[in-house]
Design a protein around this motif. Structure first.
Motif, PDB file in Angstrom:
ATOM      1  N   GLY A 171       0.811  -1.227   0.000  1.00 46.53           N
ATOM      2  CA  GLY A 171       0.000   0.000   0.000  1.00 46.53           C
ATOM      3  C   GLY A 171       0.833   1.260   0.000  1.00 46.53           C
ATOM      4  N   SER A 172       1.871   1.299   0.865  1.00 43.07           N
ATOM      5  CA  SER A 172       2.665   2.534   0.979  1.00 43.07           C
ATOM      6  C   SER A 172       3.470   2.783  -0.290  1.00 43.07           C
ATOM      7  CB  SER A 172       3.586   2.472   2.196  1.00 43.07           C
ATOM      8  OG  SER A 172       4.497   1.402   2.058  1.00 43.07           O
ATOM      9  N   SER A 175       1.095   3.954  -3.176  1.00 45.09           N
ATOM     10  CA  SER A 175       0.585   5.332  -3.023  1.00 45.09           C
ATOM     11  C   SER A 175       1.537   6.377  -3.592  1.00 45.09           C
ATOM     12  CB  SER A 175       0.306   5.629  -1.550  1.00 45.09           C
ATOM     13  OG  SER A 175       1.528   5.612  -0.831  1.00 45.09           O
ATOM     14  N   THR A 176       2.819   6.019  -3.771  1.00 46.30           N
ATOM     15  CA  THR A 176       3.793   6.987  -4.301  1.00 46.30           C
ATOM     16  C   THR A 176       3.869   6.952  -5.829  1.00 46.30           C
ATOM     17  OG1 THR A 176       5.587   5.370  -4.213  1.00 46.30           O
ATOM     18  CG2 THR A 176       5.232   6.710  -2.244  1.00 46.30           C
ATOM     19  N   THR A 179      -0.747   7.589 -11.333  1.00 46.33           N
ATOM     20  CA  THR A 179      -2.041   6.903 -11.478  1.00 46.33           C
ATOM     21  C   THR A 179      -1.981   5.723 -12.444  1.00 46.33           C
ATOM     22  OG1 THR A 179      -3.098   9.030 -11.090  1.00 46.33           O
ATOM     23  CG2 THR A 179      -4.488   7.307 -11.963  1.00 46.33           C
ATOM     24  N   GLN A 182      -0.393   2.773 -10.827  1.00 48.30           N
ATOM     25  CA  GLN A 182      -1.268   2.196  -9.809  1.00 48.30           C
ATOM     26  C   GLN A 182      -2.311   1.286 -10.463  1.00 48.30           C
ATOM     27  OE1 GLN A 182      -2.694   5.735  -7.745  1.00 48.30           O
ATOM     28  NE2 GLN A 182      -1.416   5.257  -5.992  1.00 48.30           N
ATOM     29  N   GLN A 225      -5.482  -1.938  -0.052  1.00 47.36           N
ATOM     30  CA  GLN A 225      -4.449  -0.971   0.353  1.00 47.36           C
ATOM     31  C   GLN A 225      -4.069  -0.057  -0.815  1.00 47.36           C
ATOM     32  OE1 GLN A 225      -2.564  -0.236   3.174  1.00 47.36           O
ATOM     33  NE2 GLN A 225      -3.987  -1.444   4.375  1.00 47.36           N
ATOM     34  N   VAL A 228      -7.119   2.374  -1.829  1.00 49.28           N
ATOM     35  CA  VAL A 228      -7.404   3.469  -0.878  1.00 49.28           C
ATOM     36  C   VAL A 228      -6.664   4.748  -1.288  1.00 49.28           C
ATOM     37  CG1 VAL A 228      -6.949   4.240   1.491  1.00 49.28           C
ATOM     38  CG2 VAL A 228      -8.051   2.049   1.103  1.00 49.28           C
ATOM     39  N   GLY A 229      -5.430   4.599  -1.761  1.00 55.81           N
ATOM     40  CA  GLY A 229      -4.669   5.787  -2.160  1.00 55.81           C
ATOM     41  C   GLY A 229      -4.825   6.148  -3.624  1.00 55.81           C
ATOM     42  N   GLN A 231      -6.515   7.780  -6.795  1.00 53.15           N
ATOM     43  CA  GLN A 231      -7.410   8.890  -7.129  1.00 53.15           C
ATOM     44  C   GLN A 231      -7.488   9.021  -8.650  1.00 53.15           C
ATOM     45  OE1 GLN A 231      -9.352  10.940  -5.251  1.00 53.15           O
ATOM     46  NE2 GLN A 231      -8.817   9.730  -3.457  1.00 53.15           N
ATOM     47  N   SER A 268     -13.872   2.342  -2.332  1.00 52.95           N
ATOM     48  CA  SER A 268     -12.697   3.227  -2.394  1.00 52.95           C
ATOM     49  C   SER A 268     -12.477   3.788  -3.794  1.00 52.95           C
ATOM     50  CB  SER A 268     -11.450   2.481  -1.908  1.00 52.95           C
ATOM     51  OG  SER A 268     -11.144   1.415  -2.767  1.00 52.95           O
TER      52      SER A 268
END
Length: 605
Positions: A171-172, A175-176, A179, A182, A225, A228-229, A231, A268
């Motif tokens: 997850g962490s 998130s970096t 898009t 991801q 995970q 959630v981050g 967008q 999410s």
């Protein structure tokens, strides 16, 4: 040499820790591309030899210094070294592996700001592989081979801790990422989720079932995970068809935990304005302005997404509502899902469909064909009341709001156990006399259709009860593709043959029929594939003269058919439009040239 007083003071002030850190930073700052590995390897050996992975504080500190000291374009080399070291320690204690993963997490986040490059999927691939190994270790209780590996005692709680560390790292790191990466990572994870096949069901109580279930849960947790981050304003990009199909097929599984993960992942994705937390706890609030919801007009891309996937989402929401193993968390997730679709993705047509869907869910509880428990039935009634209460205020149609408010008031007096305030609490107050309820405590489709139809909504569609497509096939197969295959075959057969169309309704559909349809479709597909292969091979290997003769014969046949059609069409009395020439070039005598025809004034431009 005797140092000057100033130098002596500075040296006295500088502790060995600070000096070591300064040396390490300077050393790594000067390391070129080819020397990075030589600098990192001794660090890894030192951490291994002195068991410094387990508290992980020193190891994390070391790699933070390393990542900030080296040139950014070299950071992916450090990540590769750590991934390789994690693989090399596959059979080490869970605490050691967890320490390496934590360090990898820290390093990957720092590296993402620079250049991670081709290592993105490699990071996730290694982490998912370690996750799968950890599940096997926890289930079997041994490290499965290796010199003396099986003698080590595996503690299940330590493996669980390691799995949580891997999921957190996934997850962490995700998130970096940008898009588009991801999205790739989520598709990558989803493709690794083992989904059950109706043709090869896993027998209950076997190790294979436990392994599959744990793998499904861990991978879906990882996916949650990442999501959630995530967008993304365009839902078509966020949820491509192949990804959504696999995700929704997991939503129909019997395991309640897996269903909940699927709902949370979907929520999410849809919740792009942080509205989710405002729906908790579920209640029939009399004024939704206190919730301070962020509502934006549905974009064109969202409209296209709902046209393409709306019915699919409704069907799966409906089917999840029918599951007896649902608990409060499932109903809260379903409520959030319905509300978020209404706020984020709804135009007038979607709003109408959602109201029909919720009324159909009320009918599930009312008729109770699935023999649901009293809690399940009360929860579905409460879910419908909470949703219709909010949606009526969003549509701002006074008569609609009034009808919903009247029913809620009646329930407060006569049947409070049908409202969320009494059901979605720690000790729900239920009633077993749900079959003797009066008509005044229900929301009526005819009434809602009447009040909304008067305000410009599609009353015909509103008055049509919602029926999910291919419900039986979905339940049987736990995936939609088989059901669609069968329906497509039936449709094609009925279109081609009138006799079949008349006979189809009388035909009894059994398990054997469905099985035969699946097997037949596979055989037909094989034949079609073989035929295509032969055609391609023929055009690749046959002599030119043979291909020309074959194509010429087909062209001649087509021409003769066309000539027959022309003859048939020309034989009737000629139409007054130009000089039509009959077959073999003989002109028609009775036809009138276009320039001599008399047209009405309105036809002349």
């Amino acid at each position: 040499r005797s140092p000057s007083p100033l130098q002596a003071t500075e040296k006295e002030k500088e502790s060995p820790t600070e000096l070591a850190e300064r040396c390490l930073r300077e050393l790594l700052g000067r390391a070129a591309y080819g020397n990075i590995k030589n600098a990192i390897k001794p660090v890894l050996i030192h951490l291994d030899n002195h068991s410094l992975w387990e508290p992980k504080i020193f190891a994390t500190c070391c790699f933070r210094i390393i990542m900030y000291s080296i040139q950014p374009q070299h950071s992916h080399l450090v990540i590769q070294q750590l991934l390789g070291h994690l693989d090399a320690n596959s059979k080490s204690a869970a605490t050691v592996r967890a320490g390496i993963v934590e360090v990898l997490s820290e390093a990957a986040v720092i590296a993402a700001s620079g250049s991670v490059g081709p290592t993105v999927l490699e990071v996730f691939n290694t982490l998912l592989r370690q996750l799968r190994l950890s599940i096997d270790y926890a289930l079997t209780g041994s490290y499965d081979g290796g010199a003396g590996g099986g003698t080590k005692i595996i503690k299940e709680h330590e493996e669980r801790m390691f799995q949580e560390a891997v999921i957190k790292t996934i997850g962490s790191f995700a998130s970096t990422l940008p898009t588009y990466q991801q999205s790739e990572v989520m598709v990558f994870i989803m493709n690794k989720v083992p989904l059950p096949s109706s043709q090869q069901p896993i027998e209950a109580g076997k190790a294979g079932e436990n392994r599959n279930r744990l793998t499904q849960i861990m991978l879906l947790k990882s996916l949650l995970q990442v999501s959630v981050g995530f967008q993304c304003s365009n839902m078509l990009t966020a949820l491509p068809s192949a990804f959504l199909d696999r995700l929704l097929s997991a939503a129909l599984m019997e395991d309640p935990e897996i269903r909940l993960f699927v709902l949370e992942i979907l929520i999410s994705f849809i919740d792009r304005h942080g509205n989710r937390q405002k729906f908790s706890p579920i209640s029939t609030v009399s004024d939704i302005s206190v919730l301070k919801l962020k509502v934006e007009k549905c974009s064109r891309q969202d409209t296209v997404f709902m046209k393409k996937h709306g019915q699919q989402l409704y069907r799966h929401i409906y089917l999840i509502c029918k599951e007896e193993s649902n608990v409060q968390a499932h109903y809260e997730a379903l409520y959030s899902m319905l509300m978020l679709i209404s706020i984020e993705l709804a135009n007038e047509e979607v709003m109408v469909d959602l109201i029909r869907l919720v009324l159909a869910v009320q009918e599930i509880a009312q008729i109770n064909e699935d023999n649901l428990t009293a809690y399940n039935r009360c929860a579905l009634f409460a879910l419908g009341a909470a949703y219709l209460n909010l949606i009526s205020q969003l549509t701002t149609v006074p008569t609609f709001c009034q009808h919903i408010h009247e029913v809620i008031q009646m329930r407060q007096k006569e049947a409070p156990y049908l409202l969320p305030e009494d059901v979605f609490v720690e000790k729900p107050r239920l009633s077993k006399s749900l079959d003797r309820l009066g008509p005044e405590v229900f929301f009526w489709q005819s009434k809602i259709s009447e009040v909304l139809g008067g305000s410009g909504y599609n009353s015909d569609r509103l008055s049509t009860p919602y029926i999910p497509q291919l419900t039986d096939e979905d339940r049987l197969s736990k995936r939609k593709s088989i059901g669609e295959t069968i329906s497509l075959q039936v449709e094609v057969e009925s279109r081609n043959s009138p006799e079949r169309e008349q006979r189809a309704p009388a035909e009894e559909i059994t398990y054997e029929t469905l099985k035969k349809a699946i097997v037949d479709s596979v055989a037909v597909e094989e034949q079609e594939r073989e035929r295509r292969r032969q055609v391609v091979e023929k055009f690749q290997k046959a002599p030119f003269e043979e291909i020309a003769a074959h194509c010429g014969a087909r062209a001649t046949l087509l021409q003769s058919k066309l000539n027959q059609i022309f003859e048939i069409t020309i034989r009737p009395p000629p139409s007054p439009s130009g000089t039509i020439t009959a077959a073999y070039g003989q002109p028609q005598n009775h036809s009138i040239p276009v320039y001599e025809m008399k047209f009405p004034d309105l036809c002349v431009y």
